[in-house]
Design a protein around this motif. Sequence first.
Motif, PDB file in Angstrom:
ATOM      1  N   ALA A 113       4.754   5.807  15.806  1.00 12.38           N
ATOM      2  CA  ALA A 113       3.661   5.378  16.673  1.00 12.38           C
ATOM      3  C   ALA A 113       2.308   5.363  15.955  1.00 12.38           C
ATOM      4  CB  ALA A 113       3.601   6.277  17.890  1.00 12.38           C
ATOM      5  N   LEU A 150       0.038   2.097  15.726  1.00 14.61           N
ATOM      6  CA  LEU A 150      -1.253   2.078  16.408  1.00 14.61           C
ATOM      7  C   LEU A 150      -2.379   1.743  15.442  1.00 14.61           C
ATOM      8  CD1 LEU A 150      -1.044   5.082  18.893  1.00 14.61           C
ATOM      9  CD2 LEU A 150      -1.439   2.699  19.465  1.00 14.61           C
ATOM     10  N   THR A 151      -2.273   2.280  14.221  1.00 14.88           N
ATOM     11  CA  THR A 151      -3.300   2.020  13.208  1.00 14.88           C
ATOM     12  C   THR A 151      -3.361   0.527  12.900  1.00 14.88           C
ATOM     13  OG1 THR A 151      -2.642   4.129  12.270  1.00 14.88           O
ATOM     14  CG2 THR A 151      -4.129   2.802  10.955  1.00 14.88           C
ATOM     15  N   LEU A 183      -4.832  -1.335  15.832  1.00 17.46           N
ATOM     16  CA  LEU A 183      -6.274  -1.075  15.874  1.00 17.46           C
ATOM     17  C   LEU A 183      -7.009  -1.912  14.831  1.00 17.46           C
ATOM     18  CD1 LEU A 183      -7.892   0.966  17.633  1.00 17.46           C
ATOM     19  CD2 LEU A 183      -8.044   2.389  15.599  1.00 17.46           C
TER      20      LEU A 183
END
Lengths: 200, 222
Positions: B100, B104-105, B108
């Motif tokens: 995750a 997510l990085t 983003l």
Amino acid sequence: MYITENYLNLNLNLESNDNDLITGFLNGENTAFNYIVLKYQKRIYSVIRKMVQNHDDADDITQEVFVKLYGSLKDFRGESALFTYLYKMAVNYSLNHLKRNKINRTKTVQVEDIHEISSKDKNYDTVFDEDLKTKYISDAVAGLPEQQKIVFSLKFYDEMTYNEISEILNKPVGTLKANYFHAFNKIREYFEKNKIHQSI
Amino acid sequence: MKTNYRSNDELIFSLPDYVTGTELEAAVREQIEERLNNDKTFYAEYMKIKETYNYMKDVETDRAPENYFSSLLPRINERIESESTQKSFWHYLIGSWKIAVPALTVILLIVIFNKSDKIENTNGVPGINHRTEIISADSNIKESKEVITNSEEEKTVSTETVIAPVKRKTVTTVKKENLSMLSESIFSESEEEEEFYYEDEFVNMNESEQNELINNLKNTKF
């Protein structure tokens, strides 16, 4: 996985030696662990109970010890005997519990508890005398300093040798002998102080 | 008299073992017995321990409640199971975080990159105008070159005649420019700034200098 004696493997039993039980467990035979519990539960509970002086705490710590054993058996290298390993855990967990709860002094045994566990076959007077005696002894042992209490419990009740106790506590045999002797003297003093000595 | 006598402490500390009859070497036992016969204090000590032991032996203390041990094993197994469930939940959480967090990085970063693109596009609109102005200015310079070539008189053409159509064309060109020009303009901001600098410089030149520059340009392919 609620394994009871009905599910126990035929090859292993309560008479199996510790090495066989450990080998069985390491080979995926979970019933081997149950035999270990059945084999040592009384002794482990007993040593813990004498240290913490309370059934509920002793029950909790006993379970904790076996749960920990379950998790650590795969790493057990057999450097010490299984029962020594278990006793060591029992003593350490009990000491940690005592430190956490700062129970350093005597905690009396509830008289109701004593009646509850009395034998039904004996007449009341005998039972009452024995219950009182049990209470006195429990109080006397509970009042011992920690180290003496452990040594006395392991030596007197569990009939362990000094070498075995030395392995568990990492103390020299000479120190343990002194602890045992002083424990006897302190118990005697407790009896004298409470005038229990008259009945001795 | 026997040699190799244990110290007084060692013999006293061995008294409980003498009383209980456990773990005592024969030699120590003999020494204790000899001492008991000769030393009253030692004997008194022995009697105390013996009485205490006799009082305590055969008394079972701290007994567990009835049926306690028959219910202990299932409870231990139950606890092991619940702890392993908790453990596996945490393992799952930790395992999922391993995937995750990088995911997510990346998401983003994509969002940030897209946002910054939009901001640059919005801010870049005047830049696009500048670009179109420059493009149209270039064509006007060419036009002006032709004019100069056609007539010597028109050499004296004022800067206003050069710049004015540029301005006019700028307005019209912006309207006509398609969106593909917008993206081009983003990468040419520094270039246009430079060109503007030359244009300003041209305006600030006196007439003779401007003529000289135009002549020079005439002689080049540019």
